[in-house]
Design an enzyme around this catalytic site. Structure first.
Site, short mmCIF file in Angstrom:
data_model
loop_
_atom_site.label_atom_id
_atom_site.label_comp_id
_atom_site.label_asym_id
_atom_site.label_seq_id
_atom_site.Cartn_x
_atom_site.Cartn_y
_atom_site.Cartn_z
CB SER A 1 -13.74 12.96 -9.16
OG SER A 1 -13.06 11.92 -9.83
CE LYS A 2 -12.54 19.50 -12.87
NZ LYS A 2 -12.05 20.05 -11.60
NE ARG A 3 -10.38 9.21 -10.03
CZ ARG A 3 -11.16 8.17 -9.78
NH1 ARG A 3 -11.17 7.13 -10.58
NH2 ARG A 3 -11.95 8.16 -8.72
#
Ligand code: GLU
Length: 486
Positions: free
Chosen positions: A255-257
């Protein structure tokens, strides 16, 4: 179409940035099409009208082209089974919906959101898995008229056959089985007449004669619903292959994390399409040998579904950087310069680039492209070419400049540099060697202080590469500045 022709598709929903996982699905399908002389269809699944946008569709097509993933049929190129954008196929879906309703395989459902929610809550309170009860299954025409007169709208639900095992052989995961009793009668057409993904995808894949549905594992749980629809509609089944989820290094879903997740972000950072393709191919597919660098042609030759792994693929940015560094080293400095310029401007190193400055920049980039993983990183290395106010990078660097030999080395360097006619790589190299010889010092004792005097750093590109690019005047001025800071 011949019996044997392999037909695969990539069917993105244009609802946002083009995710790296989508690019991987596209690549795997493209590789299969190329390998087996088949066809790749690009279909745009835009039935989610709120979230779909033309801009996102353009972005996906642009990214595919950039990656070298071309399609044989589909949006823009067209073909015999179009249109290839789902919102342009609504009449087709309507025909099949009528067929299902007429055959008693689907029904209109008038339940409201609140009624469905009450039902769900009641089921959960009893410890049951929420599942539509089938309340509207047997409505008569009169019931339907009454409900319509009440002002209710209807959706179309598919009547899921009871007690039906659904078993299929997935090309990646082997035998997969589901029980139809775990699937409630699901909505196939929403109240606005728009079909849902699971329904439209089946009609499209069947009518477009798709032989292999290769997609991400997150769709595995949709496949039983789709198989039931294939059967209800009287279509033959394609082969399915679900490629593993992409996880971050911490083994949670990418994910963007975990950093950049869209193709666009990597492109802007100056990653090269060859490297992204190479990296994506290794996300879930394992080549036979140790080699990890593959051109697209080599991938086409070597790719096969039986080397696509069941276990999750881990997105290892260090590996991507390693692969990209490989392609960056080989790339034309013109290209890396173009990719680096926006970043150099953003960092304040450049404004408008004059033809003369570009000529110089090209040489600088040619030196630095050895040291970077992707073009944007030029910014982290270019300071030595711009900043004349040298600062010691570390205390250790300052210490070295207190060495007893320093005054001699610096004097010799200044004198010899001043005396040179032409400043190019070979002549600077010869000049540095002559200092070593004359002062009878080890190479490091000469190179290190000169490097520190010019750049403040203990490591970096070879002096004979950087000195001609910084130029005599600036090098001499820097030496003075640095020595005055001791
Ligand atoms: N539109 C779906 C998606 O983008 C396609 C899934 C499929 O390949 O069937 O996830």
């Amino acid at each position: 179409m011949s019996q044997q022709e392999l037909r695969v598709r990539f069917a993105p929903s244009p609802t946002g940035p083009f995710h790296i996982g989508g690019a991987r699905s596209a690549l795997f399908n493209w590789l299969l099409a190329k390998k087996y002389g088949g066809k790749l269809v690009l279909r745009i699944e835009d039935t989610d009208r709120e979230r779909s946008s033309k801009e996102s569709e353009e972005n996906i097509k642009e990214a595919l082209k950039w990656l070298g993933i071309t399609w044989d049929e589909g949006v823009d190129v067209e073909g015999p089974y179009g249109p290839y954008r789902q919102t342009e196929r609504l009449d087709i879906y309507r025909r099949y919906t009528k067929q299902l309703l007429d055959d008693g395989k689907a029904y209109n459902c008038y339940c409201t959101e609140e009624e469905l929610e009450t039902e769900r809550q009641a089921q959960m309170a009893k410890g049951e898995t929420p599942c539509y009860s089938g309340r509207c299954r047997h409505l008569t025409d009169a019931d339907q008229d009454r409900l319509t007169a009440e002002g209710r709208t209807s959706v179309v639900r598919f009547e899921v056959p009871r007690n039906k095992p659904i078993v299929f052989t997935d090309l990646v995961r082997g035998t997969v089985s589901f029980d139809s009793n775990g699937v409630g009668d699901f909505v196939i057409v929403k109240s606005d007449g728009i079909p849902v993904y699971n329904y439209a995808v089946v009609i499209d894949d069947a009518l477009m004669h798709i032989t292999h549905v290769i997609r991400a594992e997150e769709h595995l749980s949709n496949t039983p619903r789709q198989i039931l629809l294939y059967e209800a509609l009287g279509f033959g089944l394609p082969k399915f292959g679900h490629i593993s989820l992409i996880l971050g290094k911490d083994r949670t879903k990418m994910s963007k994390r975990h950093g950049a997740t869209s193709v666009e972000q990597y492109r802007k950072l100056g990653y090269l399409p060859e490297a992204i393709d190479n990296f994506l191919a290794l996300l879930g597919w394992a080549p036979g040998g140790e080699e990890e660098i593959f051109s697209l042609d080599e991938l086409v030759e070597q790719f096969s579904m039986d080397r696509v792994a069941k276990n999750p693929a881990v997105f290892d940015i260090d590996k991507l950087n390693w692969i990209n560094a490989h392609y960056t080293k080989q790339a034309d400095p013109e290209l890396i310069t173009d990719l680096a310029i926006p970043h150099l401007k953003a960092a304040g190193y450049l404004d408008e680039v004059s033809p003369e400055q570009r000529k110089w920049l090209l040489k600088v980039v040619a030196v630095l492209q050895e040291y970077i993983s992707y073009a944007a990183q030029i910014v982290d290395h270019i300071d030595i070419f711009f900043n004349d106010n040298v600062e010691f990078e570390t205390e250790e660097a300052r210490e070295i400049m207190h060495d007893a030999d320093i005054p001699n080395v610096m004097d010799a360097f200044r004198t010899k540099l001043n005396a040179m006619d032409e400043l190019d790589g070979p002549s600077v190299k010869a000049m540095l060697k002559s200092i070593i010889k004359e002062l009878k010092l080890g190479g490091k004792k000469v190179f290190m202080p000169i490097r520190i005097a010019i750049t403040g750093k203990m490591h970096g590109p070879d002096l004979d590469k950087i000195i001609p690019l910084i130029g005599r005047e600036r090098v001499l001025a820097r030496v003075d500045t640095t020595l005055s800071k001791l």
